[in-house]
Structure formats: structure tokens, C-alpha cells
Design a protein around this motif. Structure first.
Motif, PDB file in Angstrom:
ATOM      1  N   ILE A 185       0.758  -1.083   0.066  1.00 20.75           N
ATOM      2  CA  ILE A 185       0.020   0.017   0.071  1.00 20.75           C
ATOM      3  C   ILE A 185       0.858   1.199  -0.275  1.00 20.75           C
ATOM      4  CG2 ILE A 185      -2.050  -1.211   1.002  1.00 20.75           C
ATOM      5  CD1 ILE A 185      -1.213   0.117   3.421  1.00 20.75           C
ATOM      6  N   ASN A 186       2.192   1.143  -0.360  1.00 15.85           N
ATOM      7  CA  ASN A 186       3.095   2.255  -0.462  1.00 15.85           C
ATOM      8  C   ASN A 186       3.393   2.951   0.775  1.00 15.85           C
ATOM      9  OD1 ASN A 186       4.516   3.314  -2.596  1.00 15.85           O
ATOM     10  ND2 ASN A 186       3.117   4.865  -3.237  1.00 15.85           N
ATOM     11  N   GLN A 187       3.745   1.961   1.671  1.00 12.27           N
ATOM     12  CA  GLN A 187       4.282   2.847   2.892  1.00 12.27           C
ATOM     13  C   GLN A 187       5.533   2.225   2.893  1.00 12.27           C
ATOM     14  OE1 GLN A 187       1.804   5.037   4.794  1.00 12.27           O
ATOM     15  NE2 GLN A 187       1.299   4.990   2.801  1.00 12.27           N
ATOM     16  N   GLY A 188       6.324   2.936   3.481  1.00  6.05           N
ATOM     17  CA  GLY A 188       7.895   2.667   3.699  1.00  6.05           C
ATOM     18  C   GLY A 188       8.124   2.300   5.096  1.00  6.05           C
ATOM     19  N   GLY A 189       9.398   1.537   5.375  1.00  7.42           N
ATOM     20  CA  GLY A 189       9.901   1.122   6.743  1.00  7.42           C
ATOM     21  C   GLY A 189      11.577   0.851   6.589  1.00  7.42           C
ATOM     22  N   ILE A 190      11.992   0.763   7.781  1.00  9.68           N
ATOM     23  CA  ILE A 190      13.481   0.688   7.547  1.00  9.68           C
ATOM     24  C   ILE A 190      14.029  -0.257   8.533  1.00  9.68           C
ATOM     25  CG2 ILE A 190      14.211   2.745   6.265  1.00  9.68           C
ATOM     26  CD1 ILE A 190      14.983   3.770   9.318  1.00  9.68           C
ATOM     27  N   THR A 191      15.071  -1.015   8.273  1.00 12.92           N
ATOM     28  CA  THR A 191      15.722  -1.968   9.237  1.00 12.92           C
ATOM     29  C   THR A 191      17.287  -1.107   9.183  1.00 12.92           C
ATOM     30  OG1 THR A 191      16.512  -3.353   7.525  1.00 12.92           O
ATOM     31  CG2 THR A 191      14.540  -4.122   8.951  1.00 12.92           C
ATOM     32  N   PHE A 192      17.832  -1.019  10.446  1.00 10.39           N
ATOM     33  CA  PHE A 192      19.208  -0.340  10.671  1.00 10.39           C
ATOM     34  C   PHE A 192      19.986  -1.146  11.730  1.00 10.39           C
ATOM     35  CE2 PHE A 192      15.707   1.628  13.075  1.00 10.39           C
ATOM     36  CZ  PHE A 192      16.154   1.595  14.500  1.00 10.39           C
ATOM     37  N   PRO A 193      21.355  -0.821  11.772  1.00  8.41           N
ATOM     38  CA  PRO A 193      22.047  -1.524  12.482  1.00  8.41           C
ATOM     39  C   PRO A 193      22.028  -1.043  13.961  1.00  8.41           C
ATOM     40  CG  PRO A 193      23.374  -0.098  11.269  1.00  8.41           C
ATOM     41  CD  PRO A 193      21.915  -0.230  10.828  1.00  8.41           C
ATOM     42  N   THR A 194      22.514  -1.806  14.850  1.00 13.72           N
ATOM     43  CA  THR A 194      22.424  -1.171  16.317  1.00 13.72           C
ATOM     44  C   THR A 194      23.880  -1.726  17.068  1.00 13.72           C
ATOM     45  OG1 THR A 194      21.538  -3.242  17.410  1.00 13.72           O
ATOM     46  CG2 THR A 194      20.005  -1.409  16.597  1.00 13.72           C
ATOM     47  N   TYR A 195      24.102  -1.027  17.941  1.00 11.48           N
ATOM     48  CA  TYR A 195      25.358  -1.576  18.823  1.00 11.48           C
ATOM     49  C   TYR A 195      25.055  -3.131  19.456  1.00 11.48           C
ATOM     50  CZ  TYR A 195      29.173  -1.231  22.482  1.00 11.48           C
ATOM     51  OH  TYR A 195      30.173  -1.853  23.307  1.00 11.48           O
ATOM     52  N   ALA A 196      23.884  -3.053  19.858  1.00 17.42           N
ATOM     53  CA  ALA A 196      23.576  -4.314  20.495  1.00 17.42           C
ATOM     54  C   ALA A 196      23.625  -5.547  19.813  1.00 17.42           C
ATOM     55  CB  ALA A 196      22.466  -4.276  21.479  1.00 17.42           C
ATOM     56  N   GLY A 197      23.750  -5.509  18.435  1.00 16.53           N
ATOM     57  CA  GLY A 197      23.713  -6.788  17.550  1.00 16.53           C
ATOM     58  C   GLY A 197      22.739  -6.922  16.666  1.00 16.53           C
ATOM     59  N   PRO A 198      21.590  -7.209  16.947  1.00 15.09           N
ATOM     60  CA  PRO A 198      20.230  -7.235  16.036  1.00 15.09           C
ATOM     61  C   PRO A 198      20.012  -5.943  15.547  1.00 15.09           C
ATOM     62  CG  PRO A 198      19.914  -8.534  18.084  1.00 15.09           C
ATOM     63  CD  PRO A 198      21.091  -7.868  18.354  1.00 15.09           C
ATOM     64  N   VAL A 199      19.396  -5.926  14.240  1.00  5.86           N
ATOM     65  CA  VAL A 199      19.138  -4.676  13.740  1.00  5.86           C
ATOM     66  C   VAL A 199      17.658  -4.163  14.387  1.00  5.86           C
ATOM     67  CG1 VAL A 199      19.857  -5.523  11.528  1.00  5.86           C
ATOM     68  CG2 VAL A 199      17.590  -5.749  11.973  1.00  5.86           C
ATOM     69  N   GLY A 200      17.685  -2.884  14.391  1.00  3.40           N
ATOM     70  CA  GLY A 200      16.306  -2.073  14.762  1.00  3.40           C
ATOM     71  C   GLY A 200      15.494  -2.400  13.615  1.00  3.40           C
ATOM     72  N   GLN A 201      14.095  -2.001  13.868  1.00  2.99           N
ATOM     73  CA  GLN A 201      12.921  -2.298  12.800  1.00  2.99           C
ATOM     74  C   GLN A 201      11.777  -1.238  13.136  1.00  2.99           C
ATOM     75  OE1 GLN A 201      12.548  -6.080  10.738  1.00  2.99           O
ATOM     76  NE2 GLN A 201      10.094  -5.579  10.569  1.00  2.99           N
ATOM     77  N   THR A 202      11.626  -0.442  12.084  1.00  4.68           N
ATOM     78  CA  THR A 202      10.476   0.307  12.069  1.00  4.68           C
ATOM     79  C   THR A 202       9.175  -0.627  12.297  1.00  4.68           C
ATOM     80  OG1 THR A 202      10.304   0.825   9.873  1.00  4.68           O
ATOM     81  CG2 THR A 202      11.278   2.575  11.458  1.00  4.68           C
ATOM     82  N   THR A 203       8.220  -0.364  12.718  1.00  2.70           N
ATOM     83  CA  THR A 203       6.922  -0.961  12.529  1.00  2.70           C
ATOM     84  C   THR A 203       5.585   0.022  11.954  1.00  2.70           C
ATOM     85  OG1 THR A 203       6.259  -0.338  14.828  1.00  2.70           O
ATOM     86  CG2 THR A 203       7.166  -2.829  14.513  1.00  2.70           C
TER      87      THR A 203
END
Length: 157
Positions: free
Chosen positions: A107-125
Motif C-alpha cells: 500500500i506504498n508505505q515505507g519502513g527501515i531496518t538499521f544496525p545497532t550496537y547491541a547486535g540485532p537490527v532495529g526495525q520500524t513498525t
């Protein structure tokens, strides 16, 4: 008597058409598709100059701890390179710099995943935009130092 007999079918036809048209008039309208939001790299980082940083909190209430400050700063315009800083204590900040991955749903809505210091990526919901597709708010899940599992973060600019 004949006049009444002829009028009855015409009256029934008029009532049927009125009911049918009434049903058409009250049919629910289709909802408009949402405008594009966060579908381009520049929506997060700026098209010509690096955009303002996102600042906010990571919720640690379920752990009985105070929330942690988080800052997501675009490094370059129209680039996926960002710096993520999380304030662990009054004197300690963790930092990770890396490229985010842009996702766009049907439906043409974006989101991102990005690196973190703690290891696993952060992710927008979820992301929110201003009157254009520029992202002004993001909510998601992130891992942070010393805490097991992911926690909710919210940032704005």
C-alpha cells in the motif's frame, strides 16, 4: 374499478425502483489509498542536505528501568548511511553507524531496518509523514545493551 387494478402494478414498480435506488445511494464509499510515506531513501535522510536527526526514547518500563534516549542521525543526504546512538547511562552512549534497508509494502508505505550496537537490527513498525512523503516520526523495535529481547522505540523530528 379497472383504474385501481392498473394503478397497483405501477405503484409496486415505483416502490421497487425507489427501494433499489435507495440501496445504491447508501452503499459505503471506497476508502482512498493512503499517500506514499517513507518510500524513498531521501524521505529519511534528506534529498540535498542531511536532514534533521530523529530523537526519542526506547521504552524500558517493563524492565523497571528508565527509558533510554535514542538518536538516529542521517550522515549524508539521499544515502542509507545513518548513525544510531543510545544513551545507556548519564556518562555512557553506544553508537553504531551503518546503512539502513528500505522496505515498501503493497500500500506504498515505507519502513527501515538499521544496525545497532547491541547486535540485532532495529526495525520500524510504522512511520508517519508530513504533507509530503518526508518521514517525521517512526515507531519500531530495537535491541539495547544489557536488556534481553527487543523493546519499543519512538522517534520524531
Amino acid at each position: 374499478m379497472r383504474t385501481a387494478t392498473r394503478a397497483l402494478p405501477a405503484t409496486l414498480l415505483a416502490l421497487t425502483l425507489t427501494g433499489a435506488l435507495g440501496g445504491v445511494a447508501t452503499a459505503p464509499a471506497q476508502a482512498a489509498a493512503p499517500a506514499p510515506c517513507g518510500t524513498k531513501v531521501s524521505d529519511y535522510t534528506g534529498p540535498l542536505i542531511a536532514d534533521t536527526a530523529f530523537t526519542g526514547k526506547i521504552s524500558l518500563a517493563q524492565d523497571g528501568l528508565p527509558d533510554r534516549d535514542i538518536t538516529i542521525t542521517p550522515v549524508n543526504p539521499n544515502s542509507t548511511l545513518v548513525n544510531i546512538e543510545i544513551k545507556i547511562s548519564p556518562t555512557e552512549v553506544t553508537s553504531a553507524t551503518g546503512n539502513f534497508t528500505l522496505r515498501v509494502n503493497p500500500i506504498n508505505q515505507g519502513g527501515i531496518t538499521f544496525p545497532t550496537y547491541a547486535g540485532p537490527v532495529g526495525q520500524t513498525t510504522s512511520v508517519a509523514c508530513n504533507l509530503t512523503s518526508r518521514v517525521v516520526s517512526m515507531t519500531g523495535k530495537i535491541s539495547t545493551t544489557g536488556i534481553k529481547g527487543e523493546r519499543v522505540f519512538t522517534v520524531n523530528r
